[in-house]
Design a protein around this motif. Sequence first.
Motif, PDB file in Angstrom:
ATOM      1  N   ALA A   5     136.187 144.932  87.813  1.00 19.22           N
ATOM      2  CA  ALA A   5     135.774 143.755  88.565  1.00 19.22           C
ATOM      3  C   ALA A   5     135.328 142.644  87.628  1.00 19.22           C
ATOM      4  O   ALA A   5     134.644 142.895  86.624  1.00 19.22           O
ATOM      5  N   ASN A   6     135.733 141.432  87.953  1.00 23.84           N
ATOM      6  CA  ASN A   6     135.211 140.242  87.268  1.00 23.84           C
ATOM      7  C   ASN A   6     134.076 139.690  88.124  1.00 23.84           C
ATOM      8  O   ASN A   6     134.304 139.260  89.248  1.00 23.84           O
ATOM      9  N   ILE A   7     132.872 139.725  87.585  1.00 28.49           N
ATOM     10  CA  ILE A   7     131.685 139.398  88.364  1.00 28.49           C
ATOM     11  C   ILE A   7     131.063 138.111  87.850  1.00 28.49           C
ATOM     12  O   ILE A   7     130.987 137.894  86.641  1.00 28.49           O
ATOM     13  N   MET A  39     128.069 132.277  84.756  1.00 27.54           N
ATOM     14  CA  MET A  39     128.673 133.123  83.728  1.00 27.54           C
ATOM     15  C   MET A  39     129.375 134.299  84.395  1.00 27.54           C
ATOM     16  O   MET A  39     128.930 134.800  85.432  1.00 27.54           O
ATOM     17  N   THR A  40     130.475 134.736  83.794  1.00 29.31           N
ATOM     18  CA  THR A  40     131.227 135.867  84.338  1.00 29.31           C
ATOM     19  C   THR A  40     131.287 137.012  83.317  1.00 29.31           C
ATOM     20  O   THR A  40     131.194 136.778  82.112  1.00 29.31           O
ATOM     21  N   TYR A  41     131.444 138.191  83.823  1.00 28.15           N
ATOM     22  CA  TYR A  41     131.629 139.343  82.939  1.00 28.15           C
ATOM     23  C   TYR A  41     132.503 140.362  83.653  1.00 28.15           C
ATOM     24  O   TYR A  41     132.691 140.310  84.872  1.00 28.15           O
ATOM     25  N   THR A  42     133.028 141.286  82.873  1.00 26.54           N
ATOM     26  CA  THR A  42     133.916 142.323  83.401  1.00 26.54           C
ATOM     27  C   THR A  42     133.204 143.666  83.410  1.00 26.54           C
ATOM     28  O   THR A  42     132.522 144.021  82.449  1.00 26.54           O
ATOM     29  N   LEU A  43     133.368 144.366  84.493  1.00 25.69           N
ATOM     30  CA  LEU A  43     132.725 145.669  84.662  1.00 25.69           C
ATOM     31  C   LEU A  43     133.764 146.722  84.998  1.00 25.69           C
ATOM     32  O   LEU A  43     134.722 146.435  85.735  1.00 25.69           O
ATOM     33  N   TRP A  44     133.580 147.913  84.454  1.00 26.48           N
ATOM     34  CA  TRP A  44     134.479 149.031  84.723  1.00 26.48           C
ATOM     35  C   TRP A  44     133.718 150.154  85.421  1.00 26.48           C
ATOM     36  O   TRP A  44     132.543 150.383  85.147  1.00 26.48           O
TER      37      TRP A  44
END
Length: 120
Positions: free
Chosen positions: A97-99, A105-110
């Motif tokens: 998911a791109n949150i 600001m955005t970050y990627t989570l697995w």
Amino acid sequence: QVQLVESGGGLVQAGGSPRLSCAASGSIFSIINMSWYRQAPGKQRERVATITSGGDTNYADSMKGRCTISRDSAKNTLYLQMNSLKLEDTAKYYCNANIQRSNGMTYTLWGQGTQVTVSS
């Protein structure tokens, strides 16, 4: 802390139609894109499908026509309906998911992944 938790994997017979789920929990401002990836033993992780916040979908060739990605934004849950599974679909399936944070600001989570094993 935001977490992604996948479920729905397991041992499936060839031709089967399991549905994977990925639930996002925690303090979530906004989820932009969500995707399913998979990684077979000895192979690189590959994207399976992506869905945007607006509901647009995109599928990789590997499972195009045999899977459907969907999301329930109210529940922050992602799904992958798979059909006509083949032996080569055996892999660990990961949610991505791109949150977006409230500051933009955005970050990627697995997620931790869920194993799908297809048997003949």
